[in-house]
Design an enzyme around this catalytic site. Structure first.
Site, PDB file in Angstrom:
ATOM      1  N   CYS A  85       0.867  -0.900  -0.283  1.00 42.24           N
ATOM      2  CA  CYS A  85       0.124  -0.207   0.155  1.00 42.24           C
ATOM      3  C   CYS A  85       1.047   1.352  -0.106  1.00 42.24           C
ATOM      4  O   CYS A  85       0.153   2.198   0.053  1.00 42.24           O
ATOM      5  CB  CYS A  85      -1.013  -0.086   1.173  1.00 42.24           C
ATOM      6  SG  CYS A  85      -1.938  -1.467   1.415  1.00 42.24           S
ATOM      7  N   HIS A 125      -2.531   7.218   4.194  1.00 42.47           N
ATOM      8  CA  HIS A 125      -2.753   6.438   3.462  1.00 42.47           C
ATOM      9  C   HIS A 125      -4.040   5.499   4.423  1.00 42.47           C
ATOM     10  O   HIS A 125      -4.208   5.671   5.365  1.00 42.47           O
ATOM     11  CB  HIS A 125      -2.108   4.984   3.652  1.00 42.47           C
ATOM     12  CG  HIS A 125      -2.065   3.681   3.501  1.00 42.47           C
ATOM     13  ND1 HIS A 125      -3.527   3.446   1.966  1.00 42.47           N
ATOM     14  CD2 HIS A 125      -2.825   2.667   3.904  1.00 42.47           C
ATOM     15  CE1 HIS A 125      -3.364   2.039   1.936  1.00 42.47           C
ATOM     16  NE2 HIS A 125      -2.867   1.145   3.002  1.00 42.47           N
ATOM     17  N   ASN A 179      -9.874   0.067   2.397  1.00 41.17           N
ATOM     18  CA  ASN A 179      -8.294   0.790   2.486  1.00 41.17           C
ATOM     19  C   ASN A 179      -8.005  -0.169   0.431  1.00 41.17           C
ATOM     20  O   ASN A 179      -8.269  -0.795  -0.134  1.00 41.17           O
ATOM     21  CB  ASN A 179      -7.825  -0.409   2.366  1.00 41.17           C
ATOM     22  CG  ASN A 179      -6.373  -0.451   2.309  1.00 41.17           C
ATOM     23  OD1 ASN A 179      -5.215  -0.421   2.141  1.00 41.17           O
ATOM     24  ND2 ASN A 179      -5.479  -0.723   3.633  1.00 41.17           N
TER      25      ASN A 179
END
Ligand code: ACO
Length: 330
Positions: free
Chosen positions: A116, A256, A286
């Site tokens: 990520c 994030h 996410n």
């Protein structure tokens, strides 16, 4: 005056149409809307249609970003696709597929893989090509089809992720500001905390690996949580220090979007009021590499970033790795 800075000149996002809310997941695994909201802050996520891929989503995010920047695809020097879910394992790079789909005939293209954290890495890499004077127009896309690597029988992970893409066009400019500083980090000890066991050179695909569901993401959520709450404030403070700034200078933090509890923890550690930290994890979950560029787009659409603002972005994920950057909006 000579061009000496880099500027985010255009941005775009793509969210698949299909909305999957927590109640739909209640019918698939032993979970509840209450648990998912309380533990992660996620209410719903988008899931790509069967014909959609990481490349097709990337292209749909890139086109509006190019339009806004006033850059033709044929003027691009470089395309960087940040992803952990490429269209094909290993090769070709999804970047090359995006290059072909856009008709970016002059551009080099490659992928950046850093879980990520990949968009954070890709953005810094793209900026370097411009800051060295080597290139003038660079497209950086974060695109992930997480629904393709999630085990939809595993309630500890399937409730957390979604699919999306976000893109920015970086251009050389004589406007001061742009990328002020960055911090890239990695702690490979944490590799087994978040990984896809099979399908790579270590454990090639086999009948057994498929039977063992080893092609799906595995995560130690508690350890990743601890890592994230440490690394977001730590790397943002380090990047601020490198830029000669403090948290008092920050107008907006774009972390994030993994979990609202992680974000809240980091916000309190940085002693920032809620309005100075952007969140949209409730709507999309996410989305891995797409998370920061989609959040950046929405922050800009909502007028939460204006000329001269100091913006921190912090990506983190599998590796374990992290990438924080401080931008002065120019
Ligand atoms: N529904 C209901 N119960 C659940 C679910 C679910 N979906 N998932 C887990 N549980 C249960 C567990 O089994 C556990 O039960 P037990 O106490 O009987 O063993 C209980 O809920 C608590 O589980 P925890 O794991 O302790 O819950 P926690 O509060 O830590 O939240 C979560 C879990 C949301 C995964 C959290 O740890 C987290 O967000 N971690 C970070 C994840 C992350 O950011 N990952 C992305 C990194 S980016 C990248 O590179 C992909």
């Amino acid at each position: 005056m000579s061009d000496s800075s880099v500027r985010i000149a255009g941005w775009g996002k793509y969210l698949p149409q299909r909305v999957v809310d927590n109640h739909e997941l209640e019918r698939m695994v032993d979970t509840s809307d209450d648990w998912i909201r309380a533990r992660s802050g996620i209410v719903e996520r988008r899931i790509a249609a069967p014909e959609e891929t990481t490349c097709s989503m990337a292209v749909r995010a890139a086109r509006p970003a190019l339009d806004m920047a006033g850059v033709e695809a044929g003027e691009l020097d470089l395309i960087i696709v940040a992803t952990g879910t490429p269209d094909h394992p290993g090769f070709p790079a999804t970047g090359s597929l995006v290059q072909e789909a856009l008709g970016a005939t002059r551009a080099g293209a490659f992928d950046v893989g850093a879980g990520c954290g990949a968009f954070g890495y890709g953005l810094v890499i793209g900026a370097q090509f411009i800051l060295t004077g080597a290139q003038r127009n660079v497209l950086v896309v974060g695109s992930d089809a997480m629904s393709r690597v999630i085990d939809w029988r595993d309630r500890t992970t399937c409730v957390l992720f979604g699919d999306a893409a976000g893109a920015v066009v970086l251009r050389a400019t004589d406007r001061p500001g742009g990328l002020l500083s960055f911090v890239l980090g990695s702690d490979g000890c944490g590799a087994p905390k978040l990984y896809v066991p099979a399908g790579g050179s270590k454990q090639p695909a086999s009948h057994e690996s498929v039977e063992a569901r080893a092609h799906f993401l595995k995560m130690d959520g508690r350890d990743v949580f601890r890592f994230a709450t440490r690394v977001i404030p730590g790397s943002i403070l380090e990047a601020l220090d490198r830029a000669g700034l403090t948290t008092a200078d920050l107008d907006l933090v774009i972390p994030h979007q993994a979990n609202i509890r992680i974000i809240e923890h980091a916000r309190k550690k940085l002693e920032l009021p809620p309005e100075r930290v952007f969140t949209n994890v409730d709507k999309y979950g996410n989305t891995s590499s797409a998370s920061i560029p989609v959040a950046l787009c929405e922050a800009l659409e909502q007028g939460r970033i204006v000329e001269g603002d100091i913006v921190a972005m912090c990506a983190f994920g599998a590796g374990l790795c992290w990438a924080s950057a401080i931008w002065k909006w120019n």
